[in-house]
Motif scaffolding. Structure first.
Motif, PDB file in Angstrom:
ATOM      1  N   CYS A 124       0.859  -1.197   0.000  1.00 12.43           N
ATOM      2  CA  CYS A 124       0.000   0.000   0.000  1.00 12.43           C
ATOM      3  C   CYS A 124       0.893   1.244   0.000  1.00 12.43           C
ATOM      4  O   CYS A 124       1.823   1.346   0.812  1.00 12.43           O
ATOM      5  CB  CYS A 124      -0.905  -0.016   1.233  1.00 12.43           C
ATOM      6  N   LEU A 140       0.193   4.037   1.058  1.00  9.15           N
ATOM      7  CA  LEU A 140      -0.062   4.931   2.198  1.00  9.15           C
ATOM      8  C   LEU A 140       0.472   4.385   3.519  1.00  9.15           C
ATOM      9  O   LEU A 140       0.839   5.141   4.397  1.00  9.15           O
ATOM     10  CB  LEU A 140      -1.577   5.192   2.331  1.00  9.15           C
ATOM     11  N   CYS A 141       0.458   3.025   3.659  1.00 14.87           N
ATOM     12  CA  CYS A 141       0.858   2.504   4.974  1.00 14.87           C
ATOM     13  C   CYS A 141       1.861   1.348   4.898  1.00 14.87           C
ATOM     14  O   CYS A 141       2.339   0.892   5.928  1.00 14.87           O
ATOM     15  CB  CYS A 141      -0.382   2.050   5.750  1.00 14.87           C
ATOM     16  N   CYS A 164      -4.052  -0.834   0.433  1.00  9.64           N
ATOM     17  CA  CYS A 164      -4.446  -1.982   1.259  1.00  9.64           C
ATOM     18  C   CYS A 164      -5.967  -1.927   1.418  1.00  9.64           C
ATOM     19  O   CYS A 164      -6.608  -0.950   1.026  1.00  9.64           O
ATOM     20  CB  CYS A 164      -3.762  -1.925   2.625  1.00  9.64           C
ATOM     21  N   HIS A 183      -7.299   1.211   3.376  1.00 12.79           N
ATOM     22  CA  HIS A 183      -7.209   2.484   2.661  1.00 12.79           C
ATOM     23  C   HIS A 183      -8.055   2.491   1.389  1.00 12.79           C
ATOM     24  O   HIS A 183      -8.512   3.552   0.955  1.00 12.79           O
ATOM     25  CB  HIS A 183      -5.741   2.841   2.383  1.00 12.79           C
TER      26      HIS A 183
HETATM   27 ZN    ZN Z   1      -2.786   1.131   3.559  1.00 19.49          ZN
END
Ligand code: ZN
Ligand code: FES
Ligand code: ZN
Length: 306
Positions: A3, A5-6, A22, A25
């Motif tokens: 992902c 973002l994370c 993910c 998100h």
């Molecule tokens: Zn994520």
């Protein structure tokens, strides 16, 4: 892939933007986009009674889930759902009822047989050879039924599960039929202030591509049916769908660009017809731009009215 973002495992790849997300998100992105569209287009008022047209497929179940999350927080708003049983063999409408029960949403079912006196299998199953286009006929009759039923039960909006793919397919079909005025009737909010007999329709998933709605329903484990309409194989919509999917496959992002073009065309067509309020059907009194509404013409063609 991870992902963006994370760093957790990727669940969905947004081809048009090049991002992996993910599960958490992806769900966040999806719901944020839908809620933004609702706010920007002012699709829901605090006093609304929203009736969801619930087929039990991924689109309408996802729309119901998000609308329930929203209306739960607005004490003056009301949410209910209506499933139309067109009388097509093999369709499982139970999931729609069960899901409503599980989240505490009032649910109703209306059958074509009770409402129109016939069902789709009985009337259209035999007529395929006559060139009668089952799905477009079914669509008009379903819209007519939903609108009348919604008005009679005090609903102020009808929410449908139309997604981005449905919307651009409809636009292309109107262009192919040479019916440009109908383009003006597309959009996230249809029929607001058009006629007192017309309950405005809202499409909260209009900015969401079909494959993302499918993944959203999957990510949340929403119960839904995957069965397509058995008559859809021969429909113009299926041909248009295949063409648009092909374009998106070779040119990611095309569908979004097409939606923006549809929005611009839609605004032009609306501007042109401003002030031209629809009249009412001479036979059934439903709002229509013509002397007789489409539903009445279809019923006459099918010879189910004298
Ligand atoms: Zn994520
Ligand atoms: Fe109803 Fe195809 S016949 S959607
Ligand atoms: Zn009519």
């Amino acid at each position: 892939m991870k992902c963006g973002l994370c760093g957790r495992n990727g669940f969905f790849y947004l081809r048009y933007s090049g991002h992996h997300l993910c599960k958490k998100h992806f769900i966040q992105m999806f719901e944020k986009r839908v809620k933004k569209g609702i706010r920007q287009n002012r699709l829901i008022d605090s006093e609304d009674h929203v009736l969801v047209g619930l087929s039990g497929g991924k689109d309408s179940m996802s729309a119901l889930k998000i609308l329930n999350d929203i209306t739960c927080k607005i004490p003056s708003a009301r949410l209910s759902a209506l499933t139309v049983d067109e009388g097509i063999g093999g369709r499982n409408l139970e999931k729609a009822r069960q899901y409503c029960e599980s989240i505490g949403v009032e649910h109703h079912t209306v059958c074509f047989r009770d409402y129109y006196g016939f069902d789709i299998d009985g009337v259209l199953g035999k007529r395929k050879a006559d060139g009668v286009l089952a799905c477009s006929i079914c669509g008009v009759l379903k819209r007519n039924l939903m609108n009348e039923w919604a008005g009679r039960h005090g609903a102020t909006k009808v929410a449908t599960g139309h997604n981005l793919d449905d919307e651009i397919q409809s636009a292309f079909m109107n262009i192919m039929r040479g019916d440009l005025p109908r383009l003006g009737r597309l959009g996230a909010l249809v029929g607001s202030g058009a006629h007192e007999g017309f309950v405005p329709r809202i499409k909260i998933l209009r900015e969401c591509p079909e494959d993302e709605v499918r993944q959203y329903a999957r990510a949340l484990g929403l119960p839904h049916t995957n069965k397509c309409c058995p008559y859809a194989k021969t429909s113009l919509r299926t041909t248009v769908k295949e063409m648009l999917d092909g374009l998106e496959g070779s040119h990611p992002g095309s569908k979004y660009q097409m939606l923006r073009s549809v929005d611009s065309l839609c605004a032009i067509m609306r501007e042109r017809h401003v002030g031209q309020a629809p009249g009412v059907c001479g036979r059934c009194g439903a709002p229509t731009a013509n002397r007789v509404c489409k539903a009445c013409l279809i019923l006459e063609r099918l010879k189910v009215v004298p």
